[in-house]
Structure formats: structure tokens, C-alpha cells
Design a protein around this motif. Structure first.
Motif, PDB file in Angstrom:
ATOM      1  N   ALA A   9       0.834  -1.203   0.000  1.00 57.08           N
ATOM      2  CA  ALA A   9       0.000   0.000   0.000  1.00 57.08           C
ATOM      3  C   ALA A   9       0.868   1.251   0.000  1.00 57.08           C
ATOM      4  CB  ALA A   9      -0.934  -0.008   1.207  1.00 57.08           C
ATOM      5  N   TRP A  54      -4.096   8.175  -3.334  1.00 55.95           N
ATOM      6  CA  TRP A  54      -4.776   7.134  -2.575  1.00 55.95           C
ATOM      7  C   TRP A  54      -6.107   6.759  -3.220  1.00 55.95           C
ATOM      8  CZ3 TRP A  54      -3.471   3.502   0.530  1.00 55.95           C
ATOM      9  CH2 TRP A  54      -4.441   2.833   1.293  1.00 55.95           C
ATOM     10  N   VAL A  92      -5.581   4.023  -5.630  1.00 57.19           N
ATOM     11  CA  VAL A  92      -5.004   2.757  -5.146  1.00 57.19           C
ATOM     12  C   VAL A  92      -6.140   1.755  -4.993  1.00 57.19           C
ATOM     13  CG1 VAL A  92      -3.847   1.626  -3.204  1.00 57.19           C
ATOM     14  CG2 VAL A  92      -3.070   3.883  -3.984  1.00 57.19           C
ATOM     15  N   VAL A 148      -3.178  -3.936  -4.412  1.00 61.99           N
ATOM     16  CA  VAL A 148      -2.371  -4.045  -3.189  1.00 61.99           C
ATOM     17  C   VAL A 148      -2.197  -5.514  -2.825  1.00 61.99           C
ATOM     18  CG1 VAL A 148      -2.328  -3.550  -0.705  1.00 61.99           C
ATOM     19  CG2 VAL A 148      -3.002  -1.756  -2.322  1.00 61.99           C
ATOM     20  N   LYS A 192     -10.873  -0.441   2.754  1.00 59.14           N
ATOM     21  CA  LYS A 192      -9.798   0.455   2.333  1.00 59.14           C
ATOM     22  C   LYS A 192      -9.521   1.498   3.414  1.00 59.14           C
ATOM     23  CE  LYS A 192      -8.166   3.221  -1.551  1.00 59.14           C
ATOM     24  NZ  LYS A 192      -8.490   3.812  -2.859  1.00 59.14           N
TER      25      LYS A 192
END
Length: 201
Positions: free
Chosen positions: A12, A21, A24, A29, A47
Motif C-alpha cells: 500500500a 490514494w 489505489v 495491493v 480500504k
């Protein structure tokens, strides 16, 4: 499963260095860490849980660095200088540490609420991450108190203890000013030496 958890946090953190972010993805991840997406959800729940755990880990890493810095010298000024230099360096090199210390969270970073969130996790590390996260003021107090504990020996008088606490807090806040406006090479050490009263150090 601590090893998987650390691998996921590493993945991460690496992903966050490459993209905001918001971009992501949990599946990416998990793949980067070499575990299933279900393992990721089992560890962090969501998350948001992953973000809280990542912020908690970086805060803990910063504070561990403060402990190491305070142990590197024998003289008080050297210890405080090392802690100030570590603070400026950690904030320069780690966007999450910088955000935690300054309270300035860019849109690229996760910005979890600092208040505790309800946790139904069976994972102790996640329950801790779901607890309150440190504010900039909390971190200043924690570092100040750790410095006072290291520098104030058992023979320190109450009045000396108060003066020491003020000096330690001043050094932490001086280091934070160096995050926003970095001094030249060797500048932090000179600032600390010039700012501390001789009787404290």
C-alpha cells in the motif's frame, strides 16, 4: 498473520508513492503483496481500515526513530539535536509522516479521521489502528515527553523538569518549522544549540 499484514502495508505504501490514494485499488495491493484479496479484507476490513493501519504504522515508525535518535548521544543537546534532525528528515522523506506532523493532508494521501472508529476486527493490530490516531499536537507531546524521560534523570527537581519539558517541546516545534522552511546544511544543529538555555542542556 503478521508477515502478510506487513507485506500488504508495504504494498500500500509503495502504491501510494506512485498514485493518489483514491486510485489505489485493493486488488492491486493484494496482488503486489502476493496474497488474496480476501486476506487483505480479513486483515483490514476495508480500504479505510488499510489507510488507518498504514497511518498508524508510519506514526509508530516515526516515534521509534525518535527513540533511536534520543539514544544516539550522551549529552542532552546532542540527543535533542538528533531527535530534531530525525523529525525533519522523516517528514521530508515520508509524506504520511509530514502530514501527521503538520496536519496538512494533500488530496494524494489517505486522510483517515483521527478519532477512533468502531472496530469489529478480530486482528489486535487492526483494533489498535481503529483506535484514535495521533494529531500533530499529540505527536509533539509524545516526543516532548519521551525526550523529558530520557534527559530528566531521577535527581531532576520539579522546577527543572518544567523547564526541561518547555525546552524539549521547543526543540520539537523548531524541528517542525524546519519541515516547512528547511535550513541549510547543518542548520538544525546550529538552531538547537543556539536556542536552548545553557542550564537546561
Amino acid at each position: 498473520m503478521p508477515a502478510a499484514r506487513e507485506s500488504l502495508l508495504d504494498a500500500a505504501y509503495t502504491a501510494l508513492a506512485r498514485r493518489p490514494w483514491s486510485a489505489v485499488r485493493m486488488v492491486d495491493v493484494a496482488a503486489a503483496a502476493g496474497v488474496s484479496r480476501q486476506t487483505l479484507y480479513n486483515e483490514f476490513g476495508s480500504k479505510e481500515g488499510l489507510a488507518r493501519a498504514l497511518v498508524r504504522r508510519e506514526a509508530d515508525g516515526y516515534l521509534a526513530g525518535v527513540e533511536r535518535a534520543l539514544a544516539t548521544h550522551t549529552d542532552p543537546c546532542g540527543r535533542l539535536t538528533a531527535a530534531a534532525e530525525w523529525t525533519a528528515s522523516a517528514a521530508r522523506d515520508n509524506a504520511l509522516v509530514r502530514a501527521m506532523l503538520t496536519g496538512c493532508w494533500s488530496e494524494r494521501l489517505p486522510a483517515p479521521t483521527l478519532a477512533a472508529v468502531p472496530s469489529s476486527s478480530a486482528v489486535p493490530a487492526q483494533r489498535r489502528a481503529d483506535g484514535p490516531l495521533p494529531s500533530p499536537g499529540d505527536l509533539v507531546r509524545i516526543v516532548r515527553d519521551r525526550a523529558v524521560m530520557v534527559l530528566g534523570g531521577p535527581g531532576t527537581a520539579k522546577a527543572d523538569d518544567c523547564e526541561l519539558a518547555r525546552s524539549c517541546e521547543f526543540v520539537v516545534r523548531l524541528a517542525l518549522s524546519c519541515v516547512a522552511a528547511p535550513p541549510g546544511e547543518g542548520g538544525i544543529a546550529e538552531l538547537v544549540r543556539g536556542a536552548l538555555p545553557g542550564q537546561v542542556i
